[in-house]
Every structure is written in C-alpha cells, then in structure tokens.
Design an enzyme around this catalytic site. Structure first.
Site, PDB file in Angstrom:
ATOM      1  CD  GLU A 340      -2.835  -0.905   2.536  1.00  0.00           C
ATOM      2  OE1 GLU A 340      -4.010  -1.297   2.474  1.00  0.00           O
ATOM      3  OE2 GLU A 340      -2.322  -0.444   3.573  1.00  0.00           O
ATOM      4  CB  CYS A 341       0.582   4.341   0.056  1.00  0.00           C
ATOM      5  SG  CYS A 341       0.813   6.112  -0.231  1.00  0.00           S
ATOM      6  N   GLY A 342       3.272   3.602   0.388  1.00  0.00           N
ATOM      7  CA  GLY A 342       4.714   3.526   0.591  1.00  0.00           C
ATOM      8  C   GLY A 342       5.278   2.193   0.133  1.00  0.00           C
TER       9      GLY A 342
END
Length: 469
Positions: A340-342
């Site tokens: 997720e994301c990072g």
C-alpha cells in the site's frame, strides 16, 4: 444482542484547526499520569499520524473508527473490542463535528458519536470571540438532537477577562459546563510534513512537548468533570459479540501456520491494528521485518508492506541492497505481496526525491517521484476489474489515499491493473492496483473491517505458496 459499557468521550470541534489534537493529547497525558488510568485512544477517520501520537502517550494502540469505511455495527464492535480492558475511551474527531462526505454528514465525527452513544466535548478556538461563542455552541447543541454536546473546552484564551466573559455567556445561553480554558501560548505544535503531522516514532525530542501539554491539561482542564461526563455515557447495544472467537493458536488444515512478513519500521509505519489482528485471526504467524536494518528476508510465505515515509529514508533503503535483492527474488519466485502506498513506492524501480534517484526493489515497471502537491487525497472506491491474488473481479474496494508521490516512466505494456478507480485518483486517475506476478501494489489504504475478505485471502495465498516445492 449484547451490550457494552465503558466511560467515554468524543472530542469534537466546530472546524478543523481548532485544537482537537492539542486538547486530546493533553487529556490523554493528564489522565494517564495524574489519574493513573488505562486509556484506550481512538481516532475518527482513516488518519495514521494522530494515532501514532495517541499511542505514544497512552501506551495502547490507537484504533480508527470510520463510518465511511465501516458499517455502524462494525464501528461499535471495533470500539468495544479495542476498549474492552481499558478504564476509559477517548475518541479524537476530525474536521468539524458534523462535516462528512455529503449533505447528510455521512462519515462525520457526529456519526461516530451516535454509533457509540458517546457524549461530545466541543473544543472551540475562542480567538477574537466573546458573546458570539454562545450562538456557535447553541447551534451545535440544537443541530442534531441525537448528539449530546456535554461540555466545552475553550482554546486560545487571551486574558482572564476574556475567559470570564466566555464562561458567563455559555452558562447563560447554553447551560452546559466549560470544562477548561487554555491560554494562548499553551498550544502543542508538531511540525508539519507534507502528509500532515510527523509520526511519533520519528521525533523522540517531541516527547517532552507531549509531557508539557499533559501538564497544561492538568492545570487548565477540569479532569474530574470530564471523567464524570464520560461515566454518564449509555451502554452500546451490539448485534454480535465484539471479541473474536478465533484463538491465537488457530492452525491451517495442514497443521502449520503460514508465515506473513510485515515490513514495519520508521519508513513503513502506517498500519491499522485491526489489519494485523485480522491476519492473525485468519490463521497466520506474523514476522516483523525492518527494511532499514534487516539484511536478509526471513522465512515467510507472504509479505505485507504498508504506507509511511520511504522517501525520508530512501538512502537507507537503497543501501540495504541485500534485503531488496531478497524481496526481488521472492517476488520472481511467486511469493504473494500486498503493498500500500509507501509499499508501492518501495517496489518500484527508483524513488526520486529532491532531485535524487534512489534504487528500490525493482519489480514494478515504473519509477515514483515525490512532488509538492497531493496527488491523491481522500476516500477511495475502486472496482476490481482484473484477476489478482487477493480479490475477485467484480468486488468493490473501499479505502483512502493520501500521497505526494506519483508514478512516472510507467511501461503500460508491462503493467496490469486490478482496479478501475470509481472515486479518487489512484495511480493515474483511472487505474490503481498494479499487478506483477503475485504482487498487488496500490495507493489505496484499506481497513480490514471494510474489506473483510482481504486478510483471509492473503493468508490463503501464503498457505498455497508455502506448499510450492
């Protein structure tokens, strides 16, 4: 049906930037130190930053309550499960008390207060205001008869005469107690970063500031009256039990637990406690991995990489070449990975930050670049359109995004997307959820109580991978 009761408060405000975080942290610190209470903190909404500070102050994992991502029953169960062994629960609201995603206030702090039958303490920034504060507070009292505004905390008081006038008009026109008045200069300020506030685990020196705001709360707030109001909360009625009936020693049918690795360190710290608990409840063993320090990937059958600030630690992530190589090899061997994301940023070829490019894991066919303005900010709804390791086609995935990074140099011929974005931005405004082998990398942060099949699917993929010769 079952019922649950614990003393509780929701800290709300007429609008954002009124001082909710300051006051909430002060209450938590003061009740923890002076009253020696076990406090369960909660944060309304999908935020990761404020909860890190609330966790730091109380020593208990702060949990999120979100009526956009969760049903009313899920909100009640999440609250009861998180607070069941605490002395008191305190919920920090978000934005204005009645602010939501539509004109009905869906997803608002008020909705959370109603779901958990909690009295609300209203924090009001009293800058340049005297008698008008009574009109404001009275409006909040009368706006929704099912929301109990039980008291007011005044923030940024100019001088004693100012405070006396405010107390008098609230008493006369509103009939509720003023629970404290914080003078100007007593505000607790955490320096801004591009996503909001700095996580607690990134600035040890600010622990002193938390201590100071706790002392200020003890001096300026009526803690005994706050506890009295909290104790007046009604019982919560639940349709189902709130304690999981899946024990920690659950095993798969093969008799051995699959092992799920979670990268959790200073670079990757955005995890909801329920997500990790859901993986355990689904029958997995958890192994925590530090991407900054661990040189080798331990024995695992799946990998979960959450969000955070990998750009801040990009040089350290790049220098840990052996771990990046191990993750790359595991991905090529078919290990399931949810990012997720990072985590998506970490799996790209390069991360570009302040004009410098840093090598990352290198399995996704793109680079990622940090920019000044948010590229995606808010709740997200995605439709699953393509085969992937974790969700069936046709599913609808709710979550949220908040990122200042953007995908660049994307090889669209090599990229496949699991999601079509219905609400939000995702990777390119239309698509999200990049697929590579058994990797699903997305800007969408999900909560296990909203996407209930996710944890079981992750553990099932881990069990399948464990059986591959």
């Amino acid at each position: 049906m079952s019922s649950y009761w614990i003393p509780r408060l929701v800290i709300g405000a007429p609008q954002g930037r009124s001082g909710k975080t300051t006051v909430t942290l002060g209450i938590l610190a003061a009740l923890t130190t002076s009253k020696k209470l076990k406090i369960q903190p909660f944060k309304k909404g999908p935020d990761f930053i404020d909860p890190s500070w609330m966790t730091q102050v109380t020593g208990r994992n702060c949990r999120n309550l979100d009526s956009f991502l969760m049903t009313k029953e899920d909100v009640k169960r999440a609250f009861a499960r998180g607070a069941f062994d605490a002395d008191i629960a305190v919920v920090e609201g978000a934005m204005g008390l009645f602010d939501g995603v539509d004109i009905e206030g869906s997803g608002s702090t008020a909705e959370i207060a109603k779901a958990i039958c909690s009295p609300v303490v209203l924090v009001v920034d009293a800058t340049r205001m005297t008698r008008s504060i009574a009109a404001l507070v009275k409006g909040f009292q009368d706006f929704d008869e099912n929301v109990l505004i039980a008291g007011v905390i005044l923030n940024k008081i100019a001088r004693p005469r100012h405070e006396n006038m405010l107390r008098a008009v609230i008493d006369h026109y509103c009939g509720i107690p003023v629970l404290g008045a914080i003078p100007k200069g007593q505000q607790f300020i955490i320096p801004d970063r591009h996503l909001g506030l700095i996580p607690a685990n990134e600035d040890d020196e600010l622990n002193l500031a938390v201590q100071k705001v706790g002392e200020a709360a003890g001096n300026y707030l009526d803690l005994d009256k706050l506890l009295e109001i909290a104790a007046g909360a009604k019982a919560i009625e639940l349709d189902e039990p709130y304690i999981s009936n899946i024990s920690d020693d659950t095993e798969t049918s093969q008799g051995l637990k699959p092992v799920v690795g979670i990268i959790k360190d200073r670079a990757f710290s955005f995890y909801y406690p329920e997500n990790i608990e859901a993986i355990k409840d689904a029958g997995a063993e958890i192994v925590i991995i530090d991407a900054l320090r661990d040189k080798k990937l331990p024995y695992i059958n799946a990998l979960y990489i959450g969000g955070g600030f990998p750009e801040v630690f990009a040089a350290q992530l790049q220098s840990n070449e052996s771990l990046r190589s191990d993750i790359n090899s595991a991905v090529e061997a078919g290990m399931p990975v949810y990012a997720e994301c990072g985590g998506l940023m970490y799996l790209c070829q390069r991360l570009i930050y302040h004009g410098l490019a840093y090598d990352m894991v290198g399995v996704l066919p793109c680079d990622v670049q940090m920019v000044d303005k948010p590229q995606g900010h808010g709740y997200m709804i995605a439709d699953v359109i393509d085969e992937n390791p974790f969700f069936p086609a046709g599913a609808k995935i709710k979550g949220h995004e908040f990122h200042h990074s953007r995908v660049i140099n994307l090889n669209y011929q090599a990229a496949k997307f699991a999601y079509r974005v219905e609400r939000g931005f995702g990777i390119d405004g239309k698509n999200d959820g990049m697929i590579y082998k058994n990797v699903l990398a997305t800007y969408n942060h999900i909560h296990a109580l909203s996407v209930k099949e996710w944890a079981a699917n992750l553990v099932n993929r881990a069990a399948e991978y464990r059986q591959i010769p």
